[in-house]
Scaffold this motif. Structure first.
Motif, short mmCIF file in Angstrom:
data_model
loop_
_atom_site.label_atom_id
_atom_site.label_comp_id
_atom_site.label_asym_id
_atom_site.label_seq_id
_atom_site.Cartn_x
_atom_site.Cartn_y
_atom_site.Cartn_z
N TYR A 122 0.83 -1.21 0.00
CA TYR A 122 0.00 0.00 0.00
C TYR A 122 0.86 1.25 0.00
N GLU A 123 1.95 1.21 0.73
CA GLU A 123 2.80 2.39 0.89
C GLU A 123 3.77 2.60 -0.27
N GLU A 124 4.04 1.57 -1.05
CA GLU A 124 4.99 1.69 -2.17
C GLU A 124 4.26 2.12 -3.43
N ASP A 125 4.91 2.93 -4.25
CA ASP A 125 4.30 3.40 -5.49
C ASP A 125 4.26 2.34 -6.59
N ASP A 126 5.30 1.51 -6.66
CA ASP A 126 5.45 0.56 -7.77
C ASP A 126 5.08 -0.85 -7.30
N LEU A 127 3.82 -1.23 -7.53
CA LEU A 127 3.35 -2.53 -7.10
C LEU A 127 4.07 -3.66 -7.84
N GLY A 128 4.48 -3.41 -9.07
CA GLY A 128 5.24 -4.41 -9.82
C GLY A 128 6.58 -4.71 -9.18
N LEU A 129 7.24 -3.68 -8.68
CA LEU A 129 8.52 -3.86 -7.98
C LEU A 129 8.32 -4.66 -6.70
N VAL A 130 7.26 -4.34 -5.97
CA VAL A 130 6.95 -5.08 -4.74
C VAL A 130 6.69 -6.54 -5.08
N ASP A 131 5.89 -6.79 -6.09
CA ASP A 131 5.55 -8.15 -6.49
C ASP A 131 6.79 -8.96 -6.83
N HIS A 132 7.66 -8.38 -7.64
CA HIS A 132 8.90 -9.06 -8.04
C HIS A 132 9.73 -9.42 -6.81
N ALA A 133 9.92 -8.47 -5.91
CA ALA A 133 10.74 -8.71 -4.72
C ALA A 133 10.10 -9.75 -3.81
N VAL A 134 8.80 -9.66 -3.62
CA VAL A 134 8.11 -10.63 -2.75
C VAL A 134 8.24 -12.04 -3.32
N ARG A 135 8.08 -12.18 -4.62
CA ARG A 135 8.16 -13.51 -5.22
C ARG A 135 9.58 -14.10 -5.14
N ILE A 136 10.58 -13.26 -5.24
CA ILE A 136 11.96 -13.74 -5.06
C ILE A 136 12.15 -14.24 -3.64
N VAL A 137 11.70 -13.47 -2.67
CA VAL A 137 11.87 -13.88 -1.27
C VAL A 137 11.02 -15.11 -0.96
N LEU A 138 9.83 -15.21 -1.53
CA LEU A 138 9.02 -16.42 -1.35
C LEU A 138 9.74 -17.65 -1.88
N ASN A 139 10.39 -17.51 -3.03
CA ASN A 139 11.18 -18.61 -3.59
C ASN A 139 12.26 -19.04 -2.62
N TYR A 140 12.96 -18.07 -2.09
CA TYR A 140 14.02 -18.36 -1.12
C TYR A 140 13.44 -19.02 0.13
N GLN A 141 12.35 -18.47 0.64
CA GLN A 141 11.76 -19.00 1.86
C GLN A 141 11.34 -20.46 1.68
N ALA A 142 10.92 -20.83 0.48
CA ALA A 142 10.50 -22.21 0.22
C ALA A 142 11.64 -23.20 0.41
N SER A 143 12.87 -22.72 0.34
CA SER A 143 14.03 -23.60 0.52
C SER A 143 14.40 -23.78 1.99
N LEU A 144 13.77 -23.01 2.87
CA LEU A 144 14.09 -23.05 4.29
C LEU A 144 13.25 -24.10 5.00
N GLU A 145 13.75 -24.56 6.15
CA GLU A 145 13.02 -25.56 6.93
C GLU A 145 11.79 -24.97 7.59
#
Length: 95
Positions: A38-61
């Motif tokens: 909500y606070e960020e102007d570029d929702l596409g940038l947020v989406d890209h970053a969140v999906r990268i971190v979600l990918n990483y998180q999936a590798s964690l226990e």
């Protein structure tokens, strides 16, 4: 009025978050992601970053704490990802 007064923006953020696997998120992570987007102007940038971190998180226990998750998202958005994420992405790219 509260700071979530822009209905159109909140609607766009709500539509975006529904594209993520929110059923797997803690309430705290969902709330933190909603506020960040909500606070960020570029929702596409947020989406890209969140999906990268979600990918990483999936590798964690275990899932990351919501504050650490958001901090990592912000680092990715700022083009300063943590070394552990860079190594993970490099390893994933070679497989």
């Amino acid at each position: 009025m509260n700071h979530l007064a822009d209905f159109d923006r909140l609607s766009a953020v709500g539509a975006w978050i529904n594209t993520l696997p929110v059923y797997m998120f803690s309430g705290e992570l969902t709330a933190a992601l909603l506020l960040l987007a909500y606070e960020e102007d570029d929702l596409g940038l947020v989406d890209h970053a969140v999906r990268i971190v979600l990918n990483y998180q999936a590798s964690l226990e275990a899932p990351m704490h919501h504050e650490g998750f958001i901090a990592m998202v912000k680092q990715v958005m700022g083009r300063n990802p943590p070394e552990v994420l860079v190594r993970f992405l490099a390893r994933e790219a070679t497989h």
